[in-house]
Design a protein around this motif. Structure first.
Motif, PDB file in Angstrom:
ATOM      1  N   SER A   1     -64.470  12.361  50.122  1.00 39.76           N
ATOM      2  CA  SER A   1     -63.128  12.061  50.621  1.00 39.76           C
ATOM      3  C   SER A   1     -62.248  13.303  50.698  1.00 39.76           C
ATOM      4  O   SER A   1     -61.413  13.397  51.588  1.00 39.76           O
ATOM      5  CB  SER A   1     -62.466  10.966  49.790  1.00 39.76           C
TER       6      SER A   1
ATOM      7  N   VAL B   1     -61.865   1.238  50.073  1.00 39.98           N
ATOM      8  CA  VAL B   1     -60.768   0.563  49.397  1.00 39.98           C
ATOM      9  C   VAL B   1     -60.532  -0.794  50.064  1.00 39.98           C
ATOM     10  O   VAL B   1     -60.246  -1.787  49.398  1.00 39.98           O
ATOM     11  CB  VAL B   1     -59.488   1.426  49.360  1.00 39.98           C
TER      12      VAL B   1
ATOM     13  N   SER C   1     -57.091   6.652  48.383  1.00 36.02           N
ATOM     14  CA  SER C   1     -57.807   5.392  48.621  1.00 36.02           C
ATOM     15  C   SER C   1     -58.939   5.235  47.628  1.00 36.02           C
ATOM     16  O   SER C   1     -59.164   4.148  47.089  1.00 36.02           O
ATOM     17  CB  SER C   1     -58.398   5.350  50.031  1.00 36.02           C
TER      18      SER C   1
ATOM     19  N   LEU D   1     -61.266   5.237  52.827  1.00 32.79           N
ATOM     20  CA  LEU D   1     -60.334   4.251  53.364  1.00 32.79           C
ATOM     21  C   LEU D   1     -61.035   2.906  53.546  1.00 32.79           C
ATOM     22  O   LEU D   1     -60.501   1.848  53.232  1.00 32.79           O
ATOM     23  CB  LEU D   1     -59.851   4.768  54.724  1.00 32.79           C
TER      24      LEU D   1
END
Lengths: 514, 436
Positions: B135, B146, B95, B143
């Protein structure tokens, strides 16, 4: 009322028959050096009515208290609980009882420091691993209680005044002040309340007293035993030998020798453990349990028995474990702490709640410990990572959290058909024993603090420092926070205002630069 | 050096390699040390995913305070084996990279930047070790980021329905993106409205004698309600509502409680970066003295800035800059603030930096960076004294440190606001014209 006095002498203690003399009227003890258990059984109609009402709403009630002083625990009195007051409670079925009355009674009897509102709000529910083992209580309470003074006062005030022998009653109550542990048991099947005090050693100069035959000879009875442990034939058994008699009935003590399978066994004096919180404790203290090599020897259970070392933590709400962290199966984490597994947990395990929003008293943790190769001569250190809750602010910026030492013991499987209940000194419902199957034998390690130190660790918990006057007032924090946030807010608004006002100019300016 | 950015494969390769290295290193550390690389939150996600895989509710896991979507996404982690365990981290890291790619693409398409220059700024995100670290440790912020970048891109390229769906989804995932609704709505069709406003003002001035003032306001309102704005609102609302109803039907009360209501009722008494944290500790423990309950008004400055004033003042100038300022204000004035929240505004840095005074005036840029880091470091030191050394550093240590960090953030926000305010509304429009 029935009373049973057991005097337990070590084989090496010098004994002279004149020290214990039974006549038809009384038992006299003179400078007798012995551990002692004094158990009194009351029928329901012999206890104050307010207490009776509370008891009748219970299916089962067990109170366990242990002193903060370290004390020996010779077999058959080898079992231990953490220092403080433990209450195990199973409500009667279909009994309309307002739960608060049990807590009110506990406060009346043991003092106002018993922070209990009702079983629903204040007790924790222990996990019942073995439903076959009906002895497991359905609710459990704990509080720190350094002395039994409150109980003694309650007995003198509420029980002795209506007793048939008030002086004797008061004398018995007073003796509880020096007890090392106390058990109170009630169950709705026998409808009897038993109160047992245990003294691991005699007062200075030995036991010297006259115990007269009961006033009400028909209903009351006083049994006396002067016993010593003998080597037993079976590893799961305890063998006792000595003298028995009934005060007022017998004119002399009669020799006896008997053995019975026992749930709790002692270990040699060298099998000790000590507990500490290595500094700095911060907000995440680590409990360290140190075991010398002697504590790591497999207990003398039958060769085919499976044994594992365990510890049972009784943690007040100020401190808790992370059940997700401790229940991990990650061998690296477990071996770095010398833990084997988390076997049971109950109570307040919320990871985020501050102490003031936790209503129940705390939590209990049964951990199986890893053990090294018994031939290694080194000390074995087990660590349990714990966390502190946020506590109320204080003027010093520090508050104290008291953590009782956990109990540490070996649990070994016993043969099927071992009848632990036939033991006249059997002790169950300790909180941790119910987490094992009924056919389990326990071998207790002895807590060994520094000389003079109690079996409780005091942790300094950092809290918000709050004074009534001076710089660290709540008002200062409130106003300074509001002032700074307002200033910041106005600053950003002002900058935005500049942008909005100069919008035409801004556009021109950017037009120029581009 | 510049040539590196002419070769996207090199940059994306490096971004992926950085994350792969961290993933492998993380797996190694987890397997060889009792101190884990993996974030505790990731264990919460994967536990919840395991519950979901067994057909149970993800809320069976304590402290799972997210949408069930996250647990569903991570269902593969319930399968045995280290690869499956890392599935979620791979997803979050991926992401990140996609977010970086979207940033670079939209810098080119919507801001008319040279691809190499765009990639250079996108690298602020793509090659940022802090982003990659968060991440790969298993934090789900990637997530969310993005989604937010995709939302920005969709809005910039006027894919209104898509933007609405993304907005609804992002709010469902983590509430705070609702602030973007204000800026996107304001920004969309600003051209049309601008012309409408100018025509109304010209007409009203020409007919000032007889002209009714209400006509002007009415016309403004009518000109404000455009098909695009309605579309966006409907798409966002439908997505958000549909998701919530579905989740409520599936998981009932616990879903509402843990995903939303928890955030309303929670009192963050524990120390964190927020300027409110000492006050909230005081309030939660019942030790307040004035009884004015300031803390209950904490949302006022936060929402006034992030939902009303910033979108109104900046919204028509630069959407990305406005969203950055909104997020920065939201995080700065929030009642609770931890370091993963910083990612929420860092994602906009590649859009903001190219035309910011922080790069034009390097001395200012360095001062901002140094102050931001030093203010955090001071707080962290006090936090360490408290948490690990057991010193009572709530006051004055943590209290002053969090207020200091807040002050630095306000100063930075002032700079961002001024910078974005200097942009002309032409930037994004002009380029959009070129794309169409």
């Amino acid at each position: 009322m029935r009373r049973r006095i057991t005097l337990l002498q070590h084989a090496s203690t010098p004994y002279d028959p004149s020290q214990v003399h039974l006549s038809t009227d009384a038992l006299s003890l003179r400078t007798l050096d012995a551990a002692r258990e004094d158990r009194t059984t009351f029928a329901l109609d012999e206890i104050p009515s307010e207490l009776r009402k509370v008891l009748q709403s219970c299916y089962q009630l067990n109170v366990r208290w242990a002193s903060e002083r370290p004390a020996e625990a010779p077999a058959p009195f080898a079992s231990r609980v953490s220092s403080g007051l433990h209450v195990l409670f199973t409500p009667g079925e279909g009994v309309e009882g307002d739960g608060a009355s049990l807590c009110q009674t506990l406060k009346q009897v043991f003092g106002d420091e018993v922070d209990c509102v009702s079983p629903e709000a204040s007790f924790v529910t222990p996990p019942i691993l073995s439903t076959r083992f009906a002895a497991s209580a359905s609710a459990q309470f704990y509080t720190r209680l350094p002395s039994l003074d409150s109980l003694v006062a309650y007995i003198e005030r509420g029980v002795c005044s209506s007793s048939s022998d008030p002086d004797n009653c008061r004398q018995q109550a007073e003796a509880l002040r020096s007890a090392d542990s106390l058990d109170i048991n009630y169950d709705s099947i026998s409808h009897a309340l038993t109160v047992s005090g245990f003294w691991a050693s005699a007062p200075e100069g030995g036991w010297t007293e006259e115990i007269a035959k009961p006033v009400r000879e028909g209903t009351d009875r006083i049994e006396v035993g002067l016993l010593g442990a003998e080597p037993a034939r079976e590893p799961e058994e305890i063998k006792m030998g000595g003298l028995l008699g009934v005060v007022g009935n017998d004119d002399q003590l009669k020799p006896t020798l008997f053995s019975f399978p026992a749930r709790h066994h002692g270990l040699p004096d060298e099998a000790i453990y000590s507990v500490s919180f290595p500094p700095p404790t911060g907000l995440h203290p680590t409990m360290a349990i140190t075991l010398p090599q002697a504590s790591l020897q497999r207990p003398p259970a039958p060769p085919d028995a499976t044994c594992a070392l365990h510890t049972y933590l009784t943690l007040p709400s100020t401190i808790f474990g992370d059940k997700y962290q401790l229940s991990t199966t990650d061998p690296l984490f477990l071996s770095s702490h010398n833990l084997a597994a988390l076997r049971a947990v109950a109570g307040e395990t919320d990871l985020e709640a501050p102490d003031w929003s936790v209503s129940r008293w705390g939590s209990t943790w049964l951990l199986e410990l890893a053990t090294p190769d018994p031939t290694t001569a080194e000390e074995w250190n087990v660590t349990v990572p714990l966390h502190l809750r946020y506590l109320q602010p204080s003027a010093t910026g520090i508050r104290s959290a008291a953590v009782p030492w956990p109990v540490v013991f070996w649990a070994c499987t016993a043969e099927d058909g071992t009848k632990m209940g036939v033991n006249p000194f059997d002790r169950a419902n300790l909180g941790w024993d119910g987490l094992f199957g009924p056919r389990t034998m326990f071998y207790q390690l002895h807590p060994a603090p520094q000389p003079g130190a109690p079996l409780v660790e005091e942790l300094a918990v950092p809290v918000l420092r709050l004074e009534n006057e001076g710089l660290f007032q709540g008002k200062v924090i409130e106003l300074a926070t509001v002032a700074v946030i307002s200033l910041g807010f106005v600053w950003v608004l002002w900058k935005l205002g500049m942008v909005a006002r100069g919008s035409g100019g801004g556009r021109k300016k950017s037009g120029k630069t581009e | 050096m510049a040539s590196v950015f002419h070769r996207p494969s090199l940059i994306y390769g490096a971004a992926i390699a950085l994350r792969l290295t961290l993933l492998i290193y993380g797996a190694w550390q987890d397997a060889h040390s009792a101190v884990k690389y993996t974030d505790i939150d990731y264990l919460v996600f994967t536990d919840a995913a395991r519950y979901v895989a067994r057909g149970a509710s993800p809320y069976a896991r304590d402290t799972y305070r997210y949408t069930p979507l996250l647990a569903w996404l991570l269902v593969p982690t319930a399968a045995p084996g280290p690869f499956f365990f890392a599935f979620g981290k791979i997803l979050f890291a991926l992401s990140d990279v996609i977010a970086g790619w979207l940033i670079s693409r939209s810098l080119v398409s919507s801001y008319g930047m040279e691809p190499a220059r765009a990639l250079r700024y996108a690298s602020v995100w793509l090659l940022n070790p802090m982003v990659a670290n968060i991440s790969t440790r298993g934090s789900s912020e990637g997530l969310l980021c993005v989604l937010v970048v995709a939302l920005l891109c969709a809005a910039l390229s006027r894919r209104v329905v898509l933007a609405g769906v993304l907005l609804g989804l992002a709010v469902h995932l983590k509430i705070y993106p609702f602030v973007y609704a204000a800026s996107i709505v304001w920004w969309l069709d600003r051209e049309r409205e601008l012309s409408a406003t100018t025509t109304t003002t010209t007409t009203s001035t020409s007919t000032s004698g007889s002209g009714n003032k209400d006509d002007g306001v009415g016309a403004k309102i009518i000109s404000f309600i455009t098909p695009a704005r309605i579309c966006l609102g409907l798409a966002a609302l439908t997505t958000f509502t549909a998701l919530n109803i579905t989740m409520y039907l599936l998981y009932g009360e616990p879903f509402l409680q843990h995903t939303y209501l928890h955030h309303l009722s929670r009192i963050d008494h524990r120390h964190n970066f927020s300027p409110y944290s000492s006050l909230l500790y005081l309030v939660a423990s019942g030790d307040v003295q004035t009884g004015w309950r300031f803390e209950s008004l904490a949302f006022v400055p936060q929402l006034v800035l992030s939902v009303v004033v910033i979108p109104l003042v900046l919204g028509k100038r630069c959407l990305a800059g406005t969203m950055m300022a909104q997020t920065f204000a939201f995080v700065t004035f929030n009642k609770v603030c931890t370091s993963q929240y910083f990612l929420w505004y860092l994602i906009f840095l590649p859009f903001y930096l190219p035309r910011s005074s922080l790069l034009r005036q390097p001395r200012r840029g360095i001062t901002v960076a140094v102050l931001w880091v030093v203010a955090q470091a001071l707080w962290l030191q006090q936090g360490y004294n408290l948490e690990f050394l057991g010193q009572s550093s709530f006051v004055p240590g943590l209290f002053l440190a969090s207020l200091g960090f807040f002050a630095v953030n306000c100063w930075i926000l002032g700079i961002i606001v001024t910078d974005v305010g200097c942009l002309s509304g032409q930037t994004e429009r002009r380029v959009k014209g070129r794309v169409e």
